[in-house]
Design a protein around this motif. Structure first.
Motif, PDB file in Angstrom:
ATOM      1  N   GLU A   1      52.692  26.428   0.074  1.00  0.00           N
ATOM      2  CA  GLU A   1      53.886  26.818  -0.679  1.00  0.00           C
ATOM      3  C   GLU A   1      55.167  26.475   0.063  1.00  0.00           C
ATOM      4  O   GLU A   1      56.228  26.359  -0.536  1.00  0.00           O
ATOM      5  N   HIS A   2      55.069  26.317   1.390  1.00  0.00           N
ATOM      6  CA  HIS A   2      56.259  26.095   2.200  1.00  0.00           C
ATOM      7  C   HIS A   2      56.643  24.608   2.150  1.00  0.00           C
ATOM      8  O   HIS A   2      56.523  23.869   3.115  1.00  0.00           O
ATOM      9  N   LYS A   3      57.083  24.186   0.993  1.00  0.00           N
ATOM     10  CA  LYS A   3      57.468  22.799   0.788  1.00  0.00           C
ATOM     11  C   LYS A   3      58.981  22.730   0.683  1.00  0.00           C
ATOM     12  O   LYS A   3      59.654  23.699   0.375  1.00  0.00           O
ATOM     13  N   TYR A   4      59.509  21.558   0.905  1.00  0.00           N
ATOM     14  CA  TYR A   4      60.941  21.332   0.789  1.00  0.00           C
ATOM     15  C   TYR A   4      61.181  20.321  -0.320  1.00  0.00           C
ATOM     16  O   TYR A   4      60.493  19.302  -0.397  1.00  0.00           O
ATOM     17  N   ASP A   5      62.143  20.613  -1.165  1.00  0.00           N
ATOM     18  CA  ASP A   5      62.463  19.647  -2.207  1.00  0.00           C
ATOM     19  C   ASP A   5      63.829  19.008  -1.989  1.00  0.00           C
ATOM     20  O   ASP A   5      64.300  18.233  -2.820  1.00  0.00           O
ATOM     21  N   CYS A   6      64.474  19.338  -0.847  1.00  0.00           N
ATOM     22  CA  CYS A   6      65.776  18.736  -0.558  1.00  0.00           C
ATOM     23  C   CYS A   6      66.043  18.761   0.945  1.00  0.00           C
ATOM     24  O   CYS A   6      65.718  19.744   1.621  1.00  0.00           O
ATOM     25  N   LEU A   7      66.633  17.685   1.443  1.00  0.00           N
ATOM     26  CA  LEU A   7      67.093  17.615   2.820  1.00  0.00           C
ATOM     27  C   LEU A   7      68.600  17.423   2.795  1.00  0.00           C
ATOM     28  O   LEU A   7      69.106  16.528   2.108  1.00  0.00           O
ATOM     29  N   VAL A   8      69.320  18.237   3.540  1.00  0.00           N
ATOM     30  CA  VAL A   8      70.778  18.142   3.609  1.00  0.00           C
ATOM     31  C   VAL A   8      71.163  17.762   5.034  1.00  0.00           C
ATOM     32  O   VAL A   8      70.778  18.438   5.987  1.00  0.00           O
ATOM     33  N   PHE A   9      71.932  16.679   5.170  1.00  0.00           N
ATOM     34  CA  PHE A   9      72.285  16.154   6.483  1.00  0.00           C
ATOM     35  C   PHE A   9      73.792  16.165   6.721  1.00  0.00           C
ATOM     36  O   PHE A   9      74.567  15.689   5.881  1.00  0.00           O
ATOM     37  N   ASP A  10      74.194  16.693   7.850  1.00  0.00           N
ATOM     38  CA  ASP A  10      75.532  16.442   8.365  1.00  0.00           C
ATOM     39  C   ASP A  10      75.575  14.959   8.771  1.00  0.00           C
ATOM     40  O   ASP A  10      74.522  14.309   8.892  1.00  0.00           O
ATOM     41  N   ILE A  11      76.752  14.410   8.999  1.00  0.00           N
ATOM     42  CA  ILE A  11      76.855  13.009   9.402  1.00  0.00           C
ATOM     43  C   ILE A  11      77.123  12.858  10.893  1.00  0.00           C
ATOM     44  O   ILE A  11      76.293  12.355  11.648  1.00  0.00           O
ATOM     45  N   ASP A  12      78.304  13.307  11.323  1.00  0.00           N
ATOM     46  CA  ASP A  12      78.766  13.015  12.682  1.00  0.00           C
ATOM     47  C   ASP A  12      77.957  13.745  13.735  1.00  0.00           C
ATOM     48  O   ASP A  12      77.759  14.968  13.672  1.00  0.00           O
ATOM     49  N   ASP A  13      77.474  12.981  14.720  1.00  0.00           N
ATOM     50  CA  ASP A  13      76.634  13.484  15.806  1.00  0.00           C
ATOM     51  C   ASP A  13      75.312  14.031  15.299  1.00  0.00           C
ATOM     52  O   ASP A  13      74.623  14.776  16.007  1.00  0.00           O
ATOM     53  N   THR A  14      74.952  13.679  14.071  1.00  0.00           N
ATOM     54  CA  THR A  14      73.668  14.061  13.494  1.00  0.00           C
ATOM     55  C   THR A  14      72.892  12.824  13.068  1.00  0.00           C
ATOM     56  O   THR A  14      71.786  12.575  13.534  1.00  0.00           O
ATOM     57  N   LEU A  15      73.493  12.018  12.193  1.00  0.00           N
ATOM     58  CA  LEU A  15      72.842  10.773  11.775  1.00  0.00           C
ATOM     59  C   LEU A  15      72.997   9.682  12.827  1.00  0.00           C
ATOM     60  O   LEU A  15      72.305   8.665  12.783  1.00  0.00           O
ATOM     61  N   TYR A  16      73.914   9.885  13.751  1.00  0.00           N
ATOM     62  CA  TYR A  16      74.039   8.988  14.899  1.00  0.00           C
ATOM     63  C   TYR A  16      74.265   9.862  16.135  1.00  0.00           C
ATOM     64  O   TYR A  16      74.742  10.987  16.022  1.00  0.00           O
ATOM     65  N   PRO A  17      73.918   9.382  17.317  1.00  0.00           N
ATOM     66  CA  PRO A  17      74.004  10.227  18.522  1.00  0.00           C
ATOM     67  C   PRO A  17      75.436  10.446  18.990  1.00  0.00           C
ATOM     68  O   PRO A  17      76.313   9.599  18.780  1.00  0.00           O
ATOM     69  N   SER A  18      75.662  11.561  19.651  1.00  0.00           N
ATOM     70  CA  SER A  18      76.990  11.880  20.176  1.00  0.00           C
ATOM     71  C   SER A  18      77.417  10.891  21.256  1.00  0.00           C
ATOM     72  O   SER A  18      78.609  10.753  21.543  1.00  0.00           O
ATOM     73  N   SER A  19      76.432  10.188  21.819  1.00  0.00           N
ATOM     74  CA  SER A  19      76.749   9.198  22.862  1.00  0.00           C
ATOM     75  C   SER A  19      77.592   8.042  22.338  1.00  0.00           C
ATOM     76  O   SER A  19      78.130   7.269  23.130  1.00  0.00           O
ATOM     77  N   SER A  20      77.724   7.933  21.027  1.00  0.00           N
ATOM     78  CA  SER A  20      78.586   6.888  20.453  1.00  0.00           C
ATOM     79  C   SER A  20      80.037   7.090  20.876  1.00  0.00           C
ATOM     80  O   SER A  20      80.819   6.141  20.912  1.00  0.00           O
ATOM     81  N   GLY A  21      80.415   8.323  21.149  1.00  0.00           N
ATOM     82  CA  GLY A  21      81.768   8.626  21.575  1.00  0.00           C
ATOM     83  C   GLY A  21      82.761   8.823  20.451  1.00  0.00           C
ATOM     84  O   GLY A  21      83.942   9.113  20.708  1.00  0.00           O
ATOM     85  N   LEU A  22      82.337   8.716  19.199  1.00  0.00           N
ATOM     86  CA  LEU A  22      83.281   8.858  18.084  1.00  0.00           C
ATOM     87  C   LEU A  22      83.924  10.238  18.048  1.00  0.00           C
ATOM     88  O   LEU A  22      85.112  10.371  17.728  1.00  0.00           O
ATOM     89  N   SER A  23      83.158  11.275  18.378  1.00  0.00           N
ATOM     90  CA  SER A  23      83.712  12.628  18.322  1.00  0.00           C
ATOM     91  C   SER A  23      84.841  12.814  19.327  1.00  0.00           C
ATOM     92  O   SER A  23      85.797  13.569  19.085  1.00  0.00           O
TER      93      SER A  23
END
Length: 292
Positions: free
Chosen positions: A14-36
């Motif tokens: 029963e513990h299924k997920y029907d949606c994934l919600v993602f932040d973008i900055d420092d989540t979809l790419y690493p903080s090492s990029s330095g953008l933040s």
């Protein structure tokens, strides 16, 4: 009478997920990029050059506004500064070195193969979100982007600086004596980590929080999302803490740490989790975690 194993097996199914919600900055790419780092620098420069705030006060003010209001922009508007939202975003995000971001075919493949809805939720403006996703080549991996413009009436909030004589609330005085009679003013900006933002997102995207995994690098965003029913994944850390269901050093670790995203949704094979398999998953999730 239903056994413990049967009960656990049923809960796993029963513990299924029907949606994934993602932040973008420092989540979809690493903080090492330095953008933040560049974002912080640009915000402080905007406060100095556009709002006339004394340079020596800016760093501490930024920290306080972020603490109390979720974003510096939301805090600036709350305490009385008037500015055009588009001008702020253009100054802060428009000059970022997006070339530091590279296409991410590994993440792209992971996202395209997760058999559930995927949504982006960011406090940033639409232009920034689009640029980042384009650089990562992930723009077609998500059902929709929920951003600053989605949650805020932009025209209603755009107030020019010139000619405004509104008194500015002394956030430094409040920070020094938070238990005094001073009352923090409300912000007109809707943003994470606050309940109003999440409630809007649930409604806009028809999200059931109990069936949703929320990925973010901000522990505060995750903890508040958890209180509203979301299952939470802390990206960029290997240490679980209160309000965090799972921690990933890299977004690329999704499939290894959360195999149920693929397996539990494969109805055609009738996958069932035994107590032993469930225990193995728990061991995987807790490896190297400090749960104290």
């Amino acid at each position: 009478m239903e056994s413990y194993e049967d009960d656990q097996e049923q809960k796993a199914l029963e513990h299924k997920y029907d949606c994934l919600v993602f932040d973008i900055d420092d989540t979809l790419y690493p903080s090492s990029s330095g953008l933040s780092v560049h974002v912080t620098q640009n915000i402080q420069e905007y406060m100095i050059k556009k709002l006339g705030i004394e340079e020596s006060k800016v760093p501490d003010m930024c920290a306080s506004l972020y603490k109390y209001y979720g974003t510096t922009m939301a805090g600036l508007r709350a305490i009385g500064y008037k500015f055009d939202y588009d001008d702020f975003h253009s100054f802060v995000h428009g000059r970022l070195p997006y070339q530091k971001l590279r296409p991410d075919p590994v993440l792209r493949n992971i996202l395209l193969n997760v058999p559930v809805r995927k949504i982006v939720l960011t406090n940033a403006d639409k232009a920034h979100a689009s640029r980042v996703l384009s650089r990562l080549e992930l723009e077609d991996c998500f059902e929709r982007i929920i951003c600053f413009e989605t949650l805020n009436e932009v025209d209603k909030g755009n107030v020019p600086v010139d000619g405004d004589d509104t008194q500015v609330f002394d956030i430094d005085e409040y920070t020094a004596c938070p238990d005094a009679d001073l009352v923090l003013p409300r912000t007109p900006v809707v943003c994470k980590p606050f309940e109003e933002a999440f409630e809007q997102v649930f409604k806009i995207a028809s999200i059931s929080p109990q069936k949703t995994l929320f990925f973010d690098d901000s522990i505060r965003n995750l903890q508040n999302g958890k209180r509203l029913g979301l299952h939470t994944v802390w990206v960029g850390s290997s240490h679980r803490t209160e309000g965090v269901d799972c921690a990933l050093e890299s977004i690329h670790n999704i499939k290894e740490a959360l195999p149920e995203l693929w397996e539990a949704n494969d109805k055609s094979e009738g996958i069932k989790y035994s107590k032993k398999v469930e225990l193995n998953i728990q061991v995987l999730l807790c490896t190297n975690y400090d749960v104290s």
